[in-house]
Design an enzyme around this catalytic site. Sequence first.
Site, short mmCIF file in Angstrom:
data_model
loop_
_atom_site.label_atom_id
_atom_site.label_comp_id
_atom_site.label_asym_id
_atom_site.label_seq_id
_atom_site.Cartn_x
_atom_site.Cartn_y
_atom_site.Cartn_z
N ALA A 155 80.80 19.05 70.25
CA ALA A 155 80.50 20.15 69.33
C ALA A 155 79.54 19.68 68.22
CB ALA A 155 81.78 20.74 68.78
N CYS A 156 79.83 20.04 66.97
CA CYS A 156 78.89 19.73 65.88
C CYS A 156 78.70 18.23 65.66
CB CYS A 156 79.36 20.37 64.58
SG CYS A 156 79.15 22.15 64.57
N SER A 157 79.60 17.41 66.20
CA SER A 157 79.46 15.95 66.03
C SER A 157 78.74 15.30 67.20
CB SER A 157 80.84 15.31 65.86
OG SER A 157 81.31 15.53 64.56
N SER A 333 75.18 20.25 66.21
CA SER A 333 74.96 18.81 66.17
C SER A 333 73.62 18.40 65.56
CB SER A 333 75.05 18.24 67.58
OG SER A 333 73.97 18.66 68.36
N PHE A 358 80.32 16.59 61.31
CA PHE A 358 81.72 17.01 61.44
C PHE A 358 81.77 18.41 62.03
CE2 PHE A 358 80.12 16.95 57.07
CZ PHE A 358 80.13 18.28 56.70
#
Length: 373
Positions: A155-157, A333, A358
């Site tokens: 995901a965003c990381s 990301s 995060f």
Amino acid sequence: MTRPVISSSGLFTPSESISNAELVASLNAWTDNWNAEHADEIKAGTLEAKQHSSVEFIEKASGIKSRYVIDRVGVLDPKIMAPRIPERPNEQISLLAEIAVAAAREAMNRAGREPKDIGAVICAASNMQRAYPAMAVEVQDAIGAQGFAFDMNVACSSATFGIQTGADFVRAGHAKSVLMVNPEICSGHLNFTDRDSHFIFGDVATAVLIEAEEIAPKGAWSILGTHLKTQFSNNIRNNFGFLNRTAPEGIGKADKLFVQEGRKVFKEVVPMVSQMILGEMDRLGLAATDLKRLWLHQANAGMNRLIAEKVLGHEASEDESPTVLDTYANTSSAGSIIAFHKHSSDFKPGDKGLICSFGAGYSAGTVFVEKRA
Ligand code: COA
């Protein structure tokens, strides 16, 4: 053991963008149509009327002023409320690979790298265009790179996890040059009819070259340390998946797009990330005064303000914790990499900074870097 460095980064920004005012106007028009269509149920009390969105709320709650998108027209049309991206024949490069390649070419040019020099490609992103073949293998083919390639999703990381993975390949001698790309077409997973989240995301692609110190170009970045963490949470979810069509209720539910408990995310992620950063600074023997800049994940301006303040011990200036969220929105990301890419050219040899991500999982990653001569 070979030491890994970040040699360069690259960025692809779509040509179309949408302001908050434009986005709010389309959601409000959609809302009026929906309320008119359901007027009887609303009157009878069996359905609640939907409420308008507002530009002031969006900017105050998130810091977002506009976002880049692949398709403005579909998103803004109250009858569509989604990007319209035509399918491509298998012979044509897929859109995700195309924007990843655009970012990759900039990173490769900046490092003076030829396709044959690249030994591995990692495509690290929140949403892949298809199940297989891997996007990364398509990118590898399009740029003419060597070695191996695969996709990963945190995901965003995803980008910081991708940097650590690339750095580990370099350390282990599996590749001397690893291309890590983050194509994020977040408009594809966003529910543009949901007032709580319709403004959050934008589209972009970033790329990072992680390489062996011995081939590093001038002005590369030493990787001082990387640290990754995950902790399960239901507060950010996207239940889209290959088993959806097998469920009796089909694919129609809204949870097949991005859903979140934004307040809970805010409350839980800020302490988790600040403690993680401080713990890693302790491990690496770094004080707040050693850090020239934090390139934080770009999800919410308030979250970044709080995290930066906990790490630095004072309210961060725009120079210490730059924002790209205002023009790009949350690009999953890619956010911290855009911030790094756009706000790092003033670094002198010896200056240190932190790339930090995060997001869903929860997942978080830190990459401390030092500018080299
Ligand atoms: N326009 C106007 N008002 C709105 C609105 C909109 N688009 N969306 C929500 N509101 C209203 C709500 O109904 C609520 O009204 P109430 O107080 O009368 O109940 C009020 O504004 C506050 O809503 P809330 O959702 O609690 O706002 P918030 O200040 O927590 O901000 C987020 C919402 C999502 C921007 C914020 O919580 C956030 O960014 N969280 C972290 C998100 C994140 O990082 N996610 C990770 C994704 S990778």
